[in-house]
Design an enzyme around this catalytic site. Structure first.
Site, PDB file in Angstrom:
ATOM      1  N   ASP A 225      -6.160 -13.197  16.453  1.00 27.30           N
ATOM      2  CA  ASP A 225      -6.509 -14.577  16.124  1.00 27.30           C
ATOM      3  C   ASP A 225      -8.026 -14.619  16.004  1.00 27.30           C
ATOM      4  O   ASP A 225      -8.733 -14.270  16.963  1.00 27.30           O
ATOM      5  CB  ASP A 225      -6.068 -15.528  17.246  1.00 27.30           C
ATOM      6  N   ASP A 380       4.839 -22.305  13.936  1.00 24.71           N
ATOM      7  CA  ASP A 380       4.258 -22.626  15.250  1.00 24.71           C
ATOM      8  C   ASP A 380       5.090 -23.723  15.913  1.00 24.71           C
ATOM      9  O   ASP A 380       4.699 -24.893  15.917  1.00 24.71           O
ATOM     10  CB  ASP A 380       2.815 -23.129  15.077  1.00 24.71           C
TER      11      ASP A 380
HETATM   12  O1  1PR Z   1      -1.904 -23.303   9.190  1.00 21.66           O
HETATM   13  O2  1PR Z   1      -1.857 -21.794   7.244  1.00 21.66           O
HETATM   14  O3  1PR Z   1      -4.027 -22.510   8.227  1.00 21.66           O
HETATM   15  O4  1PR Z   1      -2.534 -20.929   9.404  1.00 21.66           O
HETATM   16  C1  1PR Z   1      -3.139 -20.938  10.669  1.00 21.66           C
HETATM   17  C2  1PR Z   1      -2.597 -19.782  11.428  1.00 21.66           C
HETATM   18  O5  1PR Z   1      -3.325 -19.693  12.648  1.00 21.66           O
HETATM   19  C3  1PR Z   1      -1.138 -19.914  11.783  1.00 21.66           C
HETATM   20  O6  1PR Z   1      -0.503 -18.679  11.570  1.00 21.66           O
HETATM   21  C4  1PR Z   1      -1.128 -20.253  13.272  1.00 21.66           C
HETATM   22  O7  1PR Z   1      -0.055 -19.607  13.928  1.00 21.66           O
HETATM   23  C5  1PR Z   1      -2.439 -19.659  13.739  1.00 21.66           C
HETATM   24  N1  1PR Z   1      -3.060 -20.439  14.827  1.00 21.66           N
HETATM   25  C6  1PR Z   1      -3.637 -21.647  14.695  1.00 21.66           C
HETATM   26  N2  1PR Z   1      -4.159 -22.020  15.900  1.00 21.66           N
HETATM   27  C7  1PR Z   1      -3.889 -21.047  16.760  1.00 21.66           C
HETATM   28  C8  1PR Z   1      -4.266 -21.009  18.173  1.00 21.66           C
HETATM   29  O8  1PR Z   1      -3.920 -20.096  18.909  1.00 21.66           O
HETATM   30  N3  1PR Z   1      -5.008 -22.012  18.610  1.00 21.66           N
HETATM   31  N4  1PR Z   1      -2.790 -18.903  16.639  1.00 21.66           N
HETATM   32  C9  1PR Z   1      -3.203 -20.043  16.091  1.00 21.66           C
HETATM   33  C10 1PR Z   1      -1.542 -18.576  16.683  1.00 21.66           C
HETATM   34  C11 1PR Z   1      -0.171 -17.195  17.679  1.00 21.66           C
HETATM   35  C12 1PR Z   1       0.117 -15.788  17.596  1.00 21.66           C
HETATM   36  C13 1PR Z   1      -0.330 -15.108  18.852  1.00 21.66           C
HETATM   37  C14 1PR Z   1       0.979 -14.845  19.514  1.00 21.66           C
HETATM   38  C15 1PR Z   1       0.961 -13.734  20.495  1.00 21.66           C
HETATM   39  N5  1PR Z   1      -1.503 -17.460  17.405  1.00 21.66           N
HETATM   40  O9  1PR Z   1      -0.386 -15.239  16.468  1.00 21.66           O
HETATM   41  O10 1PR Z   1      -1.090 -14.039  18.490  1.00 21.66           O
HETATM   42  O11 1PR Z   1       1.407 -16.052  20.119  1.00 21.66           O
HETATM   43  O12 1PR Z   1       0.212 -14.059  21.585  1.00 21.66           O
HETATM   44  P1  1PR Z   1       0.476 -13.378  23.012  1.00 21.66           P
HETATM   45  O13 1PR Z   1       1.048 -12.034  22.751  1.00 21.66           O
HETATM   46  O14 1PR Z   1      -0.884 -13.276  23.629  1.00 21.66           O
HETATM   47  O15 1PR Z   1       1.387 -14.299  23.724  1.00 21.66           O
HETATM   48  P2  1PR Z   1      -2.571 -22.217   8.488  1.00 21.66           P
END
Ligand code: 1PR
Length: 525
Positions: A225, A380
């Site tokens: 991320d 999400d």
């Molecule tokens: O909406 O098309 O602009 O895409 C934004 C992207 O960014 C989406 O794929 C969304 O999942 C991601 N995103 C947005 N905000 C966050 C955040 O964390 N604040 N991250 C985010 C999402 C989720 C996973 C993470 C797993 C594993 N991250 O990718 O890596 O949950 O984590 P873990 O193993 O530590 O539990 P758009």
């Protein structure tokens, strides 16, 4: 000198990077005569067959290609670049003539397994070939396709691979070689193959080799991320249920390019970058992720996915950009797949409401040009607990083994946009189905309740979505130890598992996860 045929779709950056890394020099085909002048021609094709053949005709490449191939000059076709050698494909309804050098055609996978066939799979070598010299006998290569060749003539078959049934995964006749798998995305084994093509003088000579297929493996994906921290530096961060701040500051767990390089060396099967503030910023504005991709793809030879901010956009000067243009820029910079989050929710809502495909959505446009396999939908969702399925009639409700705060025995998974900030009235199962219909090739299934908790994947969510679609599903969020990976593959039929926190914090190395899976009889690379 390797001549590279780039017809403008798909990721040729990785192929070019691999050749340069091997000390080869590249000349890009810019006019038909470059094909006839080539000493060795490499044709990496990605995306949609019909689109590829159409472009080859438009650029007047068909005739010189046929002449080059008929003269038996060294040729390496990758994926569509190999399929083009045959007489036609079920993916091409245009009636445009294909190269037709080999008799036979290209047919869609007919299987109950997930299609596209995405991931690492073994090959059985049917005849000796110098291109496989030095390749380990139990090696796996990276495949990503929904169609496979069916040669009429057995003698051209170089390898076969089993995905439900046995199909032809590479061909060779004289100096003409083609692989369905992507050597440029297959780590060291793939690089060796390309090296042999570049440096072996006689591609036809027979050398003793022994490569016997191992099976299709479950993928382990490292996710980064990425966002700018408060000093404006681009960092890899990680949230707890999507909250990436600790004591007010954005957590900084490292630099994206360095971390991706580390995960490649440690055995990650794929690497995913998510620009988590992409919904606010326009990805083509200062292009931070483009730079990350360009640098990463120089040294990382496994598939790269990029997500965040992929949508149509109008800048403050009134200039409009399409999601397709954003994606095209990412593919040219080294991405193999793009991932769409927020935009997919709006698109699916509209599709469900109208029951009509507009043909104009980012999902449809990008998959039409680059193929379904290049379009990942990142979901999400958050749990919404209810006492009875009647309380959420519109949605896919499940009975849960983990009741809610008021002892609710049921829940549904509500989709969100903008990184969990806004909830929408659509559930994860409906979203996945709608996106599959519109042309998406894979689902990246996050879970906000589980993200960063180290408490294991949400198996109930994964089962619900996996049972509703045919395309591969990547289980994401919550991995805390090796057992969680075994559990997700034993209890659900997830195709891949993605983790972030445990890898970034060096709690569990990727290889340890893989060794543990292998010990539990789960096939890994
Ligand atoms: O909406 O098309 O602009 O895409 C934004 C992207 O960014 C989406 O794929 C969304 O999942 C991601 N995103 C947005 N905000 C966050 C955040 O964390 N604040 N991250 C985010 C999402 C989720 C996973 C993470 C797993 C594993 N991250 O990718 O890596 O949950 O984590 P873990 O193993 O530590 O539990 P758009």
């Amino acid at each position: 000198m390797i001549t590279l045929l780039d017809y403008g779709a798909g990721n040729v950056r990785s192929v070019a990077n691999a050749i340069e890394k091997l000390g080869g020099k590249i000349k890009f085909v810019t006019r038909p005569s470059d094909i006839l002048d080539a000493q060795k021609l490499l044709f990496p094709g990605v995306g949609n067959y019909e689109n590829m053949i159409k472009i080859l005709h438009e650029k007047d490449y068909i005739h010189p290609l046929r002449e080059y191939l008929k003269a038996d000059k060294p040729f390496f076709g990758i994926c569509l670049g190999m399929q083009a050698l045959f007489e036609g494909s079920e993916e091409d309804l245009s009636g445009n003539e294909s190269l037709g050098i080999f008799k036979g055609s290209v047919k869609q996978f007919r299987t109950k397994l997930a299609v596209p066939h995405i991931g690492w799979n073994g090959v059985n070598l049917r005849k000796d070939s110098p291109v496989f010299k030095g390749v380990a006998h139990d090696t796996k290569f990276y495949f990503v396709h929904s169609y496979h060749i069916v040669p009429a003539n057995e003698s051209v078959v170089l390898t076969t691979t089993t995905y439900d049934y046995e199909f032809v995964s590479s061909v060779q006749k004289g100096n003409i070689i083609g692989t369905q798998f992507h050597p440029e995305k297959s780590g060291n084994s793939g690089i060796k193959l390309l090296k042999n093509f570049i440096y072996q003088k006689d591609l036809k000579s027979r050398k003793k080799v022994n490569i016997k297929g191992t099976g299709f493996s479950k993928r382990i994906i490292a996710c980064l991320d990425v966002r700018a921290n408060d000093n404006g530096d681009l960092v890899v961060t990680k949230g707890d249920q999507y909250d990436v701040r600790q004591k007010g500051n954005v957590r900084n767990l490292g630099k994206p390019v360095e971390l991706a390089g580390r995960y490649y060396k440690e055995g990650a099967d794929e690497i995913t970058f998510l620009n988590i503030t992409g919904f606010r910023d326009f990805p083509l504005k200062d292009m931070p992720m483009i730079d990350v991709l360009e640098k990463t793809s120089r040294n990382v030879f496994v598939p790269l996915t990029i997500g965040g901010g992929i949508r149509d956009y109008t800048d403050n000067k009134g200039k409009s950009y399409t999601a397709l243009e954003v994606a095209a820029r990412y593919f040219r910079s080294g991405a193999d797949k793009i991932s769409i989050g927020s935009d997919a929710v709006y698109i699916a809502e509209e599709y469900i409401k109208t029951g009509k495909k507009s043909g104009k959505s980012s999902i449809e446009q990008i998959s039409r040009i680059y193929g379904n396999q290049a379009v990942v939908i990142s979901i999400d969702p958050k749990r919404v607990y209810v006492h009875s399925p009647c309380d959420a009639k519109k949605h896919h409700v499940i009975k849960t083994d983990f009741p809610g705060p008021d002892n609710e025995a049921y829940c549904w998974y509500q989709c969100t946009v903008q990184g969990g900030r806004i909830t929408r009235d659509i559930d994860a199962v409906a979203l996945a189905k709608a996106c599959q219909d519109l042309g998406a090739g894979e689902i990246l299934l996050n879970c906000i309740d589980k993200d960063g908790t180290n408490s294991g994947f949400d198996l109930e969510l994964i089962l619900a979505v996996k049972n509703a679609v045919l395309i591969p599903v990547i289980a994401s969020s919550g991995a805390g130890c090796e057992d969680h990976f075994v559990e997700v593959f034993e209890k659900t039929n997830a195709d891949a598992a993605l983790a972030a926190g445990i890898f970034h914090r060096k709690e569990v190395p990727i290889q340890r996860v893989k060794d543990y899976l292998a010990k539990n009889k789960i096939e890994v690379r």
